[in-house]
Design a protein around this motif. Structure first.
Motif, PDB file in Angstrom:
ATOM      1  N   ARG A 195      24.366 -21.039 -19.738  1.00  0.00           N
ATOM      2  CA  ARG A 195      23.603 -19.046 -20.325  1.00  0.00           C
ATOM      3  C   ARG A 195      23.973 -18.355 -21.741  1.00  0.00           C
ATOM      4  N   GLN A 196      25.808 -19.545 -22.255  1.00  0.00           N
ATOM      5  CA  GLN A 196      26.167 -19.045 -23.433  1.00  0.00           C
ATOM      6  C   GLN A 196      27.288 -20.624 -23.485  1.00  0.00           C
ATOM      7  N   PRO A 197      26.680 -21.207 -24.285  1.00  0.00           N
ATOM      8  CA  PRO A 197      27.224 -22.076 -24.637  1.00  0.00           C
ATOM      9  C   PRO A 197      27.376 -22.178 -25.880  1.00  0.00           C
ATOM     10  N   ASN A 198      28.226 -22.628 -26.144  1.00  0.00           N
ATOM     11  CA  ASN A 198      29.679 -22.724 -27.549  1.00  0.00           C
ATOM     12  C   ASN A 198      28.492 -23.196 -29.402  1.00  0.00           C
ATOM     13  N   PRO A 199      28.336 -22.688 -29.851  1.00  0.00           N
ATOM     14  CA  PRO A 199      27.199 -22.583 -31.012  1.00  0.00           C
ATOM     15  C   PRO A 199      27.658 -24.155 -31.945  1.00  0.00           C
ATOM     16  N   ASP A 200      28.663 -24.096 -31.958  1.00  0.00           N
ATOM     17  CA  ASP A 200      29.136 -24.866 -33.090  1.00  0.00           C
ATOM     18  C   ASP A 200      30.552 -26.164 -32.577  1.00  0.00           C
ATOM     19  N   GLY A 201      31.065 -25.749 -31.522  1.00  0.00           N
ATOM     20  CA  GLY A 201      31.636 -26.631 -30.575  1.00  0.00           C
ATOM     21  C   GLY A 201      33.304 -26.123 -31.256  1.00  0.00           C
ATOM     22  N   THR A 202      33.495 -25.091 -31.900  1.00  0.00           N
ATOM     23  CA  THR A 202      34.979 -24.824 -32.202  1.00  0.00           C
ATOM     24  C   THR A 202      35.280 -24.208 -31.632  1.00  0.00           C
ATOM     25  N   HIS A 203      37.383 -23.977 -31.579  1.00  0.00           N
ATOM     26  CA  HIS A 203      37.838 -23.657 -31.039  1.00  0.00           C
ATOM     27  C   HIS A 203      37.464 -21.423 -30.998  1.00  0.00           C
ATOM     28  N   SER A 204      37.227 -21.242 -32.205  1.00  0.00           N
ATOM     29  CA  SER A 204      36.970 -19.523 -32.879  1.00  0.00           C
ATOM     30  C   SER A 204      35.130 -20.025 -31.972  1.00  0.00           C
ATOM     31  N   ALA A 256      33.938 -20.819 -29.083  1.00  0.00           N
ATOM     32  CA  ALA A 256      34.033 -21.572 -28.281  1.00  0.00           C
ATOM     33  C   ALA A 256      34.917 -19.747 -27.557  1.00  0.00           C
ATOM     34  N   ARG A 257      35.611 -18.866 -28.398  1.00  0.00           N
ATOM     35  CA  ARG A 257      36.485 -17.753 -27.985  1.00  0.00           C
ATOM     36  C   ARG A 257      35.656 -16.236 -28.509  1.00  0.00           C
ATOM     37  N   ASN A 258      35.172 -16.981 -29.118  1.00  0.00           N
ATOM     38  CA  ASN A 258      34.056 -15.338 -29.550  1.00  0.00           C
ATOM     39  C   ASN A 258      32.624 -15.385 -27.967  1.00  0.00           C
ATOM     40  N   ALA A 259      32.493 -16.896 -27.921  1.00  0.00           N
ATOM     41  CA  ALA A 259      31.041 -16.523 -26.691  1.00  0.00           C
ATOM     42  C   ALA A 259      31.686 -16.662 -25.457  1.00  0.00           C
ATOM     43  N   ILE A 287      34.006 -14.297 -24.919  1.00  0.00           N
ATOM     44  CA  ILE A 287      34.170 -12.585 -24.814  1.00  0.00           C
ATOM     45  C   ILE A 287      32.345 -12.478 -24.702  1.00  0.00           C
ATOM     46  N   ALA A 288      31.881 -12.428 -25.416  1.00  0.00           N
ATOM     47  CA  ALA A 288      30.364 -12.287 -25.480  1.00  0.00           C
ATOM     48  C   ALA A 288      29.402 -12.422 -23.804  1.00  0.00           C
ATOM     49  N   ASP A 289      30.482 -13.806 -23.101  1.00  0.00           N
ATOM     50  CA  ASP A 289      29.480 -13.522 -21.998  1.00  0.00           C
ATOM     51  C   ASP A 289      30.579 -12.438 -20.751  1.00  0.00           C
ATOM     52  N   ARG A 290      31.523 -12.675 -20.508  1.00  0.00           N
ATOM     53  CA  ARG A 290      32.781 -12.562 -19.521  1.00  0.00           C
ATOM     54  C   ARG A 290      32.144 -10.418 -20.356  1.00  0.00           C
ATOM     55  N   GLY A 291      31.648  -9.689 -21.679  1.00  0.00           N
ATOM     56  CA  GLY A 291      31.409  -8.060 -21.230  1.00  0.00           C
ATOM     57  C   GLY A 291      29.836  -8.332 -20.940  1.00  0.00           C
ATOM     58  N   ARG A 292      28.533  -9.583 -20.708  1.00  0.00           N
ATOM     59  CA  ARG A 292      27.824  -8.788 -20.240  1.00  0.00           C
ATOM     60  C   ARG A 292      27.765  -9.607 -19.064  1.00  0.00           C
ATOM     61  N   PHE A 293      28.662 -10.330 -18.490  1.00  0.00           N
ATOM     62  CA  PHE A 293      27.980 -10.510 -16.896  1.00  0.00           C
ATOM     63  C   PHE A 293      29.855 -10.856 -16.007  1.00  0.00           C
ATOM     64  N   TYR A 294      30.707 -10.306 -16.318  1.00  0.00           N
ATOM     65  CA  TYR A 294      31.575 -11.020 -15.222  1.00  0.00           C
ATOM     66  C   TYR A 294      31.783 -10.251 -14.355  1.00  0.00           C
ATOM     67  N   SER A 295      31.699 -10.156 -12.941  1.00  0.00           N
ATOM     68  CA  SER A 295      31.990  -9.543 -12.307  1.00  0.00           C
ATOM     69  C   SER A 295      32.895  -9.788 -11.167  1.00  0.00           C
ATOM     70  N   PHE A 325      34.359 -23.488 -23.578  1.00  0.00           N
ATOM     71  CA  PHE A 325      35.752 -24.436 -24.086  1.00  0.00           C
ATOM     72  C   PHE A 325      35.508 -26.242 -24.002  1.00  0.00           C
ATOM     73  N   TYR A 326      34.706 -26.192 -23.050  1.00  0.00           N
ATOM     74  CA  TYR A 326      34.394 -27.375 -23.145  1.00  0.00           C
ATOM     75  C   TYR A 326      33.508 -27.806 -22.644  1.00  0.00           C
ATOM     76  N   ALA A 327      32.012 -28.541 -23.003  1.00  0.00           N
ATOM     77  CA  ALA A 327      30.974 -28.560 -22.118  1.00  0.00           C
ATOM     78  C   ALA A 327      30.530 -29.681 -20.837  1.00  0.00           C
ATOM     79  N   TYR A 328      31.812 -30.232 -21.009  1.00  0.00           N
ATOM     80  CA  TYR A 328      31.765 -31.028 -20.131  1.00  0.00           C
ATOM     81  C   TYR A 328      32.314 -30.800 -18.992  1.00  0.00           C
ATOM     82  N   GLY A 329      33.099 -32.161 -17.851  1.00  0.00           N
ATOM     83  CA  GLY A 329      34.124 -31.892 -17.167  1.00  0.00           C
ATOM     84  C   GLY A 329      33.433 -31.887 -15.749  1.00  0.00           C
ATOM     85  N   ASP A 330      34.589 -32.237 -14.903  1.00  0.00           N
ATOM     86  CA  ASP A 330      33.920 -32.180 -13.538  1.00  0.00           C
ATOM     87  C   ASP A 330      34.990 -31.826 -11.969  1.00  0.00           C
ATOM     88  N   TYR A 331      36.305 -31.438 -12.797  1.00  0.00           N
ATOM     89  CA  TYR A 331      37.456 -31.586 -12.288  1.00  0.00           C
ATOM     90  C   TYR A 331      37.627 -32.371 -11.421  1.00  0.00           C
TER      91      TYR A 331
END
Length: 441
Positions: A89-98, A100-103, A105-113, A340-346
């Motif tokens: 629902r909120q991918p990183n638009p360019d793969g950069t740290h900035s 990721a951070r902006n994405a 912030i936007a996701d947290r403001g809309r969805f986090y509960s 911050f990272y598109a992959y990974g599975d713990y």
């Protein structure tokens, strides 16, 4: 799913014969080791615990592992379970740290509960459990007072998962958020939840030598000391060599004689500084008793990224130099399937495998196996985790791989996990479970 090569159940008293164990994961035992640092042993499990660790050939009967490897269950000392699985629902638009951070912030403001965080958090725990992790330290976005939802979910799932995964939490917000009453309230929440005090620094040029920054850093240390809290810090996650807050943290800890454990993560900019400057900071970290945790996959993904340009560095810190100076170094999953990272599975075996390749932890392999088990267990304070010894829980990961090159050549999808001496039949959760929360791809 249980691998075809191992029994689906074990008697309460059984021997595992001819197993190879990395010597760095053995507790209070010396044994002959091969060129890759592996000891060939027999191991007896009785009533869910390790009863005997002995040279191979001691046991006359039992399950023959035919020189396959045996590790303790993993310890993942730096993750972000409240962000996990949000990529659809909120991918990183360019793969950069900035980006990721902006994405985030936007996701947290809309969805986090609580209703949004809890199923994603639990999904991440189920992934880690199925891969063989027994202890996790997660960072929680902690913009007060909105952070209450994150901490409420943590407390519920920590209790619900007790006995399967030992769970710790660290607050995560910019250092500036601790300046006023909200900072005090957050520190109180952390203390009441049995957590660790954490923050992140922005790392802009000159920050580390600013009197205002030092005053904030001392305020942060005051809050920790007043409550008896350990620290876990996101520092210098940038390729800008002028970002030097790690140096400031180490000097502050030394000046104050801070006694509680301090773990620092990322510290990427150290690798971009001059050798003399970097080694001076590493020396201060050793004196202050800091522990370093590196996030090789996430930092390689984010750092040095410019559109149309091949990255020139790997984003990781000076792990070999830290170890040589006596600073404990661990590796961890960090973010999984979020901006911050598109992959990974713990999967800590994936983390170890990639860390070996990225940071060249080989020739020889030495004792780096401890960096995903024994070292994070000690750094985070997880007793009875990360080592193999008499009396320890029989929480083990078994591999068919006989050598380190066999182990690291494949994903080890047929590993067998024992919890309390019983074979774990845990299936990885299907990503489709997240569709109702984050949307389908």
């Amino acid at each position: 799913m249980i691998a075809f090569w191992f029994p689906t159940s074990l008697p309460s008293d059984t021997w595992l014969r001819r197993v190879r164990v990395p010597h760095a994961l053995l507790d209070n035992m010396t044994a002959p080791v091969d060129a890759e640092g592996l000891a060939l042993l027999d191991l007896r499990i009785t009533a869910g615990r390790i009863a005997v660790v002995a040279p191979a050939g001691t046991a006359e009967a039992g399950i023959d592992l035919d020189r396959g490897q045996l590790w303790p269950c993993f310890v993942d000392g730096h993750v972000h379970l409240d962000k996990t699985q949000t990529w659809p629902r909120q991918p990183n638009p360019d793969g950069t740290h900035s980006g990721a951070r902006n994405a985030v912030i936007a996701d947290r403001g809309r969805f986090y509960s609580e209703a949004d965080i809890e199923p994603r958090f639990d999904f991440g725990l189920r992934c880690a459990h199925a891969h063989g992790t027994a202890a996790i330290r997660t960072h929680l976005d902690s913009d007060w007072p909105n952070a209450r939802a994150h901490w409420a979910v943590f407390r519920r799932l920590r209790d619900a998962w007790a006995g399967r995964i030992d769970l710790q939490a660290v607050c995560l917000c910019p250092l500036q958020r601790f300046a006023g009453d909200d900072g005090t309230a957050l520190a109180n929440e952390v203390a009441a939840s049995g957590g660790i005090l954490g923050m992140t620094t922005t790392g802009e040029a000159g920050q580390a030598t600013s009197p205002a920054f030092q005053a904030l850093l001392d305020r942060f240390f005051d809050l920790a000391e007043e409550r008896g809290l350990a620290l876990d810090l996101h520092l210098d996650e940038t390729g800008d060599a002028s970002s030097r807050t790690l140096n400031a943290v180490a000097r502050t800890a030394l000046r104050r004689g801070f006694k509680a454990p301090i773990q620092v993560g990322h510290v990427c900019s150290l690798s971009m500084q001059s050798e003399d400057d970097a080694m001076a900071t590493i020396g201060l970290c050793a004196q202050a008793g800091l522990r370093v945790i590196n996030l090789p996959m996430c930092n390689m993904y984010l750092q040095g990224r410019e559109a149309g340009r091949t990255p020139r560095w790997r984003g990781i810190t000076m792990v070999h130099e830290f170890r040589a100076a006596g600073v404990p170094v661990a590796f961890a999953s960090d973010n999984c399937r979020d901006p911050f990272y598109a992959y990974g599975d713990y999967d800590m075996m994936e983390v170890y495998r990639e860390a070996v390749r990225i940071a060249q932890l080989d020739h020889p392999f030495g004792d780096w196996a401890a960096s995903v088990a024994a070292i994070p267990a000690a750094s985070c304070g997880f007793p009875d985790r990360g080592r193999i010894g008499v009396g320890a829980p029989a929480d083990l990961v078994l591999f068919r791989a006989r050598s380190m090159t066999e182990l690291l050549a494949r994903p080890q999808s047929d590993r067998v996990i024992l919890r309390g001496g019983a074979v774990l039949d845990a299936t990885l959760p299907d990503f489709r479970e997240m569709d109702a929360i984050v949307g389908a791809p």
